[in-house]
Design an enzyme around this catalytic site. Sequence first.
Site: not given
Ligand code: UD1
Length: 430
Positions: A246
């Site tokens: 991821h």
């Molecule tokens: C975040 C953390 C990362 C952790 C990861 C675990 C930061 C900088 N990064 O990254 O360290 O390893 O979480 O998962 O805080 N999304 C969904 N549903 C959700 C959450 C996210 O669809 O419930 C999608 C969205 O498109 C979003 C993308 O995932 O834009 C990324 O989510 P985000 O919280 O920005 O970062 P992660 O990649 O999950």
Amino acid sequence: METTKTAKILTIVGARPNFMKAAPILAAIRNQNERQALQADPASAGKSRFTLQNVLVHTGQHYDEAMSDRFFADLNIPKPDVHLGVGSGSHAAQTAEIMKRFEEVLLRERPDLLIVVGDVNSTLGCALVAAKISFDAKGTRPLIAHVEAGLRSFDRDMPEEINRILTDHVADLLFVTEESGLRNLRQEGVPDAKVHFVGNTMIDSLLAFKEQANGSNILDRLSLRSRNRGNGSANGTNRYALLTLHRPSNVDEPATFLNILKGLEELSGSCPVIFPAHPRTQKRIAEFGFNQFFSAKDGIQGKEQSSSAGANGSIRMIDPLGYLDFLCLMSHATIVITDSGGIQEETTCLGVPCVTVRENTERPITVKVGTNVLAGTSQEGIRQATRQQLESRVTGAVPERWDGKSAQRILEVICHALEEKAAKVVPIAG
Ligand code: UD1
């Protein structure tokens, strides 16, 4: 006679890897309060005069059922007292929104201490607000406790590295999981008095829930049980690999992602590769047209065809799993391939071979004493590291203080710090 005071603690969770790190601390607070109410635990007599009022704040950085709610249920975390509902966004937009909304909560709740865990945007956003808040003209603010302090990948292109460094430098109490954290903080000039080597609360969760996770039916739902018990592993499970990817640096760049998938072809030709895919990764696979690497995504829950398990040698993508199902799957896996930080630690504790698809790790103890190897992201690197891990009989040791008691150690330090703070604010007569 000692009087019991109440101290208010505010604990932040926001994203998936926070939940298993915070759960044992929340449980330790509950237990301490129960013991104090009953006054039945002679061991705690005289140790702390505090009843701890905990306010649980969920920023909403992760919001899907599969990325958040299911973890609350699996880990027995109480419903959050406050939900900021921040959701997704760019780093700046998400962090700024967390800060704006959290400031209001902090001013309303006025806690004595704030607990932040890990290295996600919610961790830094909330720590930064608390570091600059002022409850009164004297500049009173809560103490800031950072759980999982001191880890460094030395790669500032990782957003988490920025979050770790900045959070550590505004924290008052730094709780460290492994020796490298002590060294890193000392090198950065953080005073030793702020730093406490307590072990790993994520491992507290693993040890607390391992037996329950073994009762999960995920192996049956994925048809991974061996029909022929004698031929499978000791627990009647087929050989299979577990994959998670991821990191933006791995999945947001098509060329890198493609290299990783090609590097996994040899493995997926030899055993089923189960891939619970993060929403970000699922989106990228669709966007880049990489579907040919995966068997049709199934929603499991009885919908899968057992014949598809590894039969076509491709990677079997499923939706993200809850904590207990994932722990069960990880415990029984022949090998785990990942770019996650936490999974490197969990496989070390479980003694399961792990290949980390990254150039570096902020958790060097997992390579030094555990079962982890760094593969980088080249095809050949991944192929070699996977072969090496499958061929050699990997044995590892469990790192120091990863013993299920880390949350209790943290609470003892916190209570001591709260007592000192109270003594400074209201001088005790005499
Ligand atoms: C975040 C953390 C990362 C952790 C990861 C675990 C930061 C900088 N990064 O990254 O360290 O390893 O979480 O998962 O805080 N999304 C969904 N549903 C959700 C959450 C996210 O669809 O419930 C999608 C969205 O498109 C979003 C993308 O995932 O834009 C990324 O989510 P985000 O919280 O920005 O970062 P992660 O990649 O999950």
